[in-house]
Design a protein around this motif. Sequence first.
Motif, PDB file in Angstrom:
ATOM      1  N   GLU C 128     -41.993 -16.469   7.201  1.00 33.80           N
ATOM      2  CA  GLU C 128     -43.174 -17.715   6.813  1.00 33.80           C
ATOM      3  C   GLU C 128     -44.497 -17.159   7.039  1.00 33.80           C
ATOM      4  N   ASP C 134     -43.735 -11.079  -0.936  1.00 29.75           N
ATOM      5  CA  ASP C 134     -42.661 -11.622  -1.189  1.00 29.75           C
ATOM      6  C   ASP C 134     -41.810 -11.159  -0.484  1.00 29.75           C
ATOM      7  N   ASP C 456     -43.192  -9.859 -12.320  1.00 33.80           N
ATOM      8  CA  ASP C 456     -44.163 -10.327 -11.541  1.00 33.80           C
ATOM      9  C   ASP C 456     -45.617  -9.584 -11.660  1.00 33.80           C
ATOM     10  N   GLN C 506     -49.417 -16.992   0.216  1.00 37.49           N
ATOM     11  CA  GLN C 506     -48.430 -16.792   0.689  1.00 37.49           C
ATOM     12  C   GLN C 506     -47.459 -16.414  -0.297  1.00 37.49           C
ATOM     13  N   ARG C 508     -43.201 -15.463  -1.622  1.00 40.60           N
ATOM     14  CA  ARG C 508     -42.037 -16.380  -1.731  1.00 40.60           C
ATOM     15  C   ARG C 508     -40.903 -15.612  -0.981  1.00 40.60           C
ATOM     16  N   THR C 509     -39.974 -16.325  -0.766  1.00 41.60           N
ATOM     17  CA  THR C 509     -38.799 -16.172   0.020  1.00 41.60           C
ATOM     18  C   THR C 509     -37.439 -15.927  -0.728  1.00 41.60           C
ATOM     19  N   TYR C 510     -37.067 -14.877  -1.130  1.00 42.40           N
ATOM     20  CA  TYR C 510     -35.845 -14.738  -2.007  1.00 42.40           C
ATOM     21  C   TYR C 510     -34.613 -15.154  -1.115  1.00 42.40           C
ATOM     22  N   ARG C 552     -41.179 -21.676   0.595  1.00 43.29           N
ATOM     23  CA  ARG C 552     -41.640 -20.992  -0.824  1.00 43.29           C
ATOM     24  C   ARG C 552     -40.256 -20.222  -1.438  1.00 43.29           C
ATOM     25  N   PRO C 553     -39.294 -20.870  -1.781  1.00 38.77           N
ATOM     26  CA  PRO C 553     -38.173 -20.218  -1.728  1.00 38.77           C
ATOM     27  C   PRO C 553     -38.008 -19.577  -3.330  1.00 38.77           C
ATOM     28  N   ARG C 554     -37.485 -18.614  -3.401  1.00 36.19           N
ATOM     29  CA  ARG C 554     -36.970 -17.971  -4.721  1.00 36.19           C
ATOM     30  C   ARG C 554     -35.636 -17.974  -4.864  1.00 36.19           C
TER      31      ARG C 554
END
Lengths: 259, 430, 561
Positions: C128, C134, C456, C506, C508-510, C552-554
């Motif tokens: 984070e 990403d 993206d 920021q 995103r977190t996969y 910020r999930p993906r």
Amino acid sequence: MRKVIIKPLREFQVPVEAERISPDVFAPLSIEEIRRLEIWEGNRKVTLSDLFMISGDDEPAPPGDNEIFLYGDFSRVKRIGEKMTSGTVVVKGDVGMHAGNGMSGGEILVEGSADDWLGREMRGGKITVSGDAGEYVGAGYRGESCGMRGGEILVKGSVGDYLGEHLCGGTITVGGDAGDFPGIANRGGVIVIGGNAHLPGAEMASGTITVRGRARVLPSFQRLETVEIDGIPFDKFLGDLVDGGKGELFAASVEDGGR
Amino acid sequence: MIIEDVLCPFCGCLCDDIKVEVEGGRVVGVKRACRLGSSKILGHERIGAPMVRRDGKLFETTYDDAYDRAARILKGAKRPLLYGWCSTVCETAKKGILLAEEVGGVIDSTATVCHGPSIIGIEEKGLSGSTLGQVKNRADLIVFWGANPAEAHPRHTMRYSSNSKGMFTPEGRGGRKVIVVDVRKTRTAKNADKFILIRPGTDYEVISALRMIVKGKGDLIPETVAGVDKADLEEAAGMMKAAKFGSILFGLGMTHSRGRYKNVDNALSLVADLNGFTKFVVMAMRGHYNVAGFGQVCAWETGYPMAVDLSRGAPYFNPGETAACDLLGRREADAMMVVAADPASNFPRATVEAMAEIPVIQVDPFPNPTTFLADVVIPTAVCGIEAEGTAYRMDGLSLRMKKVVDSGLPTDEEVVENILDRVRRLADDN
Amino acid sequence: MIIEGGIVYDPINGVLGEEMDVSIEDGRVVEESQDGEKIDARGMLVMPGGVDAHAHIAGAKVNTGRIMRPEDGRRGTEARTKLLRPSTGYTVPNCYAIGYRYARLGYTTAFEAATPILEARHTHEELEEIPIVDKGALTLFGNNWEVLECVRDGDLDKLAAFLAWGLRASRGYGVKVVNPGGGEAWGYGGNVKGIDDPVPNFDVTAREIIRYLMRANEALRLPHSVHLHTNNLGKPGNYETTLATLRAVEDIASSRDRQVLHVTHMQFSAYGGTGWRDFESKAPEIADYFNRHEQFTMDMGQLIFGSATTMTADAPLEYGNARLLKAKWSNHDIELEESSGVVPLVYGRKNPINAIQWAIGLELALLTEDPWQMIMTTDHPNGGPFVNYPEVVALLMSRAKREEELATLHDLASKRSSLPSIEREMDWNDIAIVTRAGPARILGLAEKGHLGVGADGDVSIYDINPEKVDPSKEHEEVKAALAGAKYAIKGGEVVVRDGEVVAVPQGRTYWVDASVPEDAAARVKADLVEKFAKYYSIQMSNYMVQDAYVTRPRVIGAGVI
């Protein structure tokens, strides 16, 4: 010789970081340019002339010909002479932490006492202190395996703990007492202590430590023999055996209960 | 209503099996926590309202006023010290570090009077450790060195160490040996299989002697070492090498006696040596429940776990120079903010006297001796009871603290954020 | 925005050095955009944003590295600016430095190579804090008690259900396996000697663990394959273990259009000899195997001379390193799950072993014919810090540079490897594959690593003209251009301009949320309830990573339908 004279304009409470006070930095500058050099007082960025009165020879000169005279209480002025390669710095009073940090040549003379980390990571040159010095004289930076690698430090008075921690080369001479753990984790170099020392040479791999006063010696040091140095008998020890060290420790007298 | 699996916000054990009974929005009962944790969770006297000191006395004020004053104090300082952080959550620490960056100050935690020396020892040697569950499941030898969990970490032996039962340790205490090394026979020592009394300030020498024996060089050491019989040390070393999984858990007795970080350093080396013969781990018995957490946050944000000087915009780390006691001992700090700690109780006297000479901001739920020195006092919610957030157990495991009741008070994080906001506005005004 | 006139390499879409425009709207590549910022990329190299598929950038062992290395902290120190937080560190940078430095290189996605489930919360706290890129994290499973028991009992369904649960508990992206079985043996100071050496107390072998995990991974149709750090890593002669491992799983079919197994930092697993004296490269043997088996992929694990910090879940390896090098050593065993170690060291040009190791990484990349089977990495910071990626690219593209380097090394690098004889020089298409397109495909990130419509809007633009500069001769220019992107664009926003970070969005977190049949899930839960009651030192309800840690999930779905 190009002389520059620096006097504090007032007493400092918050420490001043003055790594710019160095023959190498002054060498190509005029007095006016020196006055405008950036230094820090705590979190305030100021110029040298904001805090000090500067006078002297205006003409730039090679670093080796620069002589800087510091008159007054510099005990809260840190990093004087940092990384200098030649020239002279004379402190006519006490000097703050990290004096002579990383220096590789030239000379620093302190007529008063020096604060902690004198000559940290020194590589060459000479530092002489007439009074006492603090902790970590001739030591390294945290986590590094080598601190001072060369040069000479002479403190006529006493020093604090951790003298020459991680010493890899060079010579440190102390006229009075050393504190705890002088010469700890050393891998070379020479330390001479005029007075007493507590547990010298812990973790030492190589190098020489001489204690002319009384030493409390670790159980992991092996007494070899008695030798004479300057007509005085010293116990000679090999250590620190806990890691197979081959350092030499000479002690004029050994504290009872230490062994 | 009983809330289960609550985390106790007291010590480094960070017990997470606490049952808290809540009635009418208040905590009325606590089960499973030790007396230290229960006392905190049940609650005690709180600071009622923000206060400001005038003519030597504290007067109530508003939060806004308190934030303004705090911001002015910090912004006007040339070497502000932002201290504490051990009894609050990581989220507070993050804001604190940002605030320290923006005011160009020095940030440090209570590790400075606790396990700071352990960290310095780790910087020299590294640390061979594990989570507490490994000790529970595998350890058949526990060594408490300069630590007295019976008094400082009451549930430790039952949950994690001497008396715990695990996968390979079904017999619990019966299948283990416990050695205690200390300068007096503590309550923990009374339950040990072997107790070694050492003289204060001699830990380093005793550890060196043990290391020599462990490495088969025992012949070279004297018959007594700092007053301890070699036979005793040989027996202890024998027990260590014979263990399938040994652990050394050390406390302030090691970090705060003569030698300080060198004691820990040598203990870390001893454990590394022992790993040449059998499995061995070592762990610092952290005091406050989130002093470890501050260290983690500070390390990933600045690169260093404590004593970080941000006055020149880039982090500089040098304990002995940049730690809270250093700044105060030398009277360098010209302002101080204390968040979730009580330096007036724990610091050496000279440093407390230094605190009395400078403006001090206190952010805390509870009044304590530091309140007597504070010029601005800002009460907050108690983390782990009235506010959520992250904490790190003594073994480095992070867990989320729960909120079980409302307090209506701002959290430590919110307070620090508000002060930061005011500081930024002051900067913009310039 | 429109990136105009750049010389584009987008291998996934078959674009190999064409002069064309790239348009981005609302963070995605579109056919054509009229408005917005115009970036003049004429005469410049344009590629999709870099994808780092394997680096140690977040979590407990990374932070341990920082804490034990203040001397590393003070290298690479950069003061804060109005926009940027301070940076510190070279091999173990702080979180902000990680994000800023990736961005300056033109990388826009980075994955943490290994997180234990119990300490995943910590991993996410650090992720984070890493700006711009990403990210995601691979979850460790190879020494987990539940896994070992499922393997022992031959219970594939339960194992798959556990993987799904573990990924959710850790908010992880894929299945990471490190020295399977050895990590558990290390709980009592042991290790496993090969893939058929039984794990004490569990009566399973690494062969079985790897096979079952791969089968479960494919049963769940996870986007990424199992990601493996082989047994016996770092030991002379270990190439045999590596080949035996691959042969042991040749029959397993992938459930998706990707590899069935990814072997990581292969350099450390491609050793010949019987000891350090006769240590030599077996890269040709490994590459040859990969050339005949397209279902496997690997990444380099290239060495960079100078300071490095080794950190890995292969704890016994680290203990060995520390003893050999007399270095500081940190170890951390995690109850029921894994173990790890951290040891700082220095790779020396005149050190014969290091010189050979350096050669091996390059050999592997150059001898593996299909660049889609290869990812360029340094296993940051084990082989060296990622800021040195441009150095590796330059070496891959220039034989002359390799020769220059070899001349400065201990001569065993030339004698015990085949590197001097390798003529191949990668071109920009190859580089675009091994640093972008390949890793995206290998990880299963559909919108990364390419510039087709819908991708993206992550683009890197370098001030080097592929049509004018010959990378084979002008390798210095290649290295310099890649070290500081002219532009780095993340989700359609310019984040780097002229090598400086100008924006810090920021990322995103996969993570992967896999579904499994209820009954299998229930059986896993029953096992876990027992493990938490008896063996874990925390309560089950406090175990899983909560939403607060992934802001910020993906989320990518997978699983048994």
